[in-house]
Write an enzyme that holds these catalytic residues in place. Structure first.
Site, PDB file in Angstrom:
ATOM      1  N   HIS A  47     -14.133   1.326   3.821  1.00  0.00           N
ATOM      2  CA  HIS A  47     -15.058   1.346   2.676  1.00  0.00           C
ATOM      3  C   HIS A  47     -14.529   2.355   1.666  1.00  0.00           C
ATOM      4  O   HIS A  47     -14.289   3.513   2.013  1.00  0.00           O
ATOM      5  CB  HIS A  47     -16.473   1.719   3.133  1.00  0.00           C
ATOM      6  CG  HIS A  47     -17.439   1.742   1.992  1.00  0.00           C
ATOM      7  ND1 HIS A  47     -18.131   0.619   1.593  1.00  0.00           N
ATOM      8  CD2 HIS A  47     -17.776   2.732   1.123  1.00  0.00           C
ATOM      9  CE1 HIS A  47     -18.861   0.920   0.528  1.00  0.00           C
ATOM     10  NE2 HIS A  47     -18.670   2.198   0.229  1.00  0.00           N
ATOM     11  N   CYS A  48     -14.348   1.902   0.423  1.00  0.00           N
ATOM     12  CA  CYS A  48     -13.832   2.790  -0.624  1.00  0.00           C
ATOM     13  C   CYS A  48     -15.011   3.286  -1.470  1.00  0.00           C
ATOM     14  O   CYS A  48     -15.691   2.483  -2.107  1.00  0.00           O
ATOM     15  CB  CYS A  48     -12.821   2.031  -1.487  1.00  0.00           C
ATOM     16  SG  CYS A  48     -12.337   2.942  -2.956  1.00  0.00           S
TER      17      CYS A  48
END
Ligand SMILES: [Zn+2]
Length: 263
Positions: free
Chosen positions: A110-111
């Site tokens: 997850h960015c």
């Protein structure tokens, strides 16, 4: 979880603020300074070349940023609930992201800066986003160093000049020898340097994983590497014309995942 959700909002806002400040400094400080150069009258003046290069880097960085969000990984609606998820979406290719609250295919990580999960659909854009953000930051740092060198008459010929710039300019700022705008540019130099190096490191790490045919999620789970040639792994993410995709990044040359989606 509340802290993670808050970070998911603050990090994109931080990125957009940095991008806006960089654009303003380039347009209103660095470019006008270059136009004062006596060689500016030439057809290919430094100001024109600088403007074109910065436009190319920033368009690709921001364009790929938008595409990472636009091409977010598939949400597997069928996999609702923990039991169903375990049965229908076996790890490690799929993963339930607690921040996005959805199950994604071939999950990588997850960015927080894009506020999105990175998976098979947006991996190509994510790597290019890291690459062009790194290049845009390092290029802005070089342009900023040239600007500071000209307005404060500082020589950066000595390798340690960049390291000693901050402490000396802080003392000069409080004595009135350095203006507020110049001090702001000096602080931005260090920020561009840090973001540029971090994004370059991130990009190299991600490329190594792609060449090995692994996702970061699989590395965390200890999944063995697929026995495939590196060229095949690269084509899966960047398409058959991967070199053209790197040179003309915004032109979608069609990765394997894109083709699968279109079918
Ligand atoms: Zn996510």
């Amino acid at each position: 979880m509340l802290a993670l959700r808050l970070l998911n909002v603050v990090a994109p806002a931080y990125f957009l603020c940095i991008a806006l400040v960089t654009l303003v400094l380039q347009l209103f400080l660095f470019l006008p300074r270059m136009r004062e150069d006596p060689t500016a009258a030439r057809l290919f003046s430094p100001a024109l070349l600088h403007g074109a290069l910065f436009l190319f880097l920033s368009t690709n960085a921001l364009g790929n940023y938008v595409l990472v969000i636009q091409n977010s990984p598939d949400d597997l609606d069928a996999c609702q609930g923990a039991e169903a998820r375990r049965a229908l979406c076996p790890p490690p290719s799929t993963h339930f992201c607690r921040v996005c609250a959805r199950v994604t295919l071939r999950h990588d990580h997850h960015c927080f800066f894009t506020g999105n999960c990175i998976g098979s659909r947006n991996m190509r854009n994510f790597v290019l986003f890291c690459l062009y953000t790194s290049l845009a930051c390092l290029y802005s740092m070089v342009a900023g160093v040239a600007y500071i060198s000209a307005v404060l008459s500082i020589s950066f010929a000595h390798p340690l000049a960049f390291l000693t710039l901050l402490p000396t300019s802080i003392s000069q700022f409080f004595s009135g020898a350095v203006l507020g705008s110049e001090m702001f540019v000096i602080l931005m130099l260090y920020l561009w340097f840090a973001i540029g190096l971090a994004c370059a490191g991130f990009c190299c790490h991600q490329l190594l994983l792609i060449l090995r045919g692994q996702t970061r999620h699989q590395v965390r789970k200890g999944v063995a590497v697929r026995a495939r040639p590196w060229r095949k792994n690269l084509q899966e993410v960047f398409g058959k014309r991967w070199l053209l995709g790197l040179l003309v990044p915004m032109f979608n040359v069609g990765s394997e995942s894109c083709k699968q989606r279109e079918k």
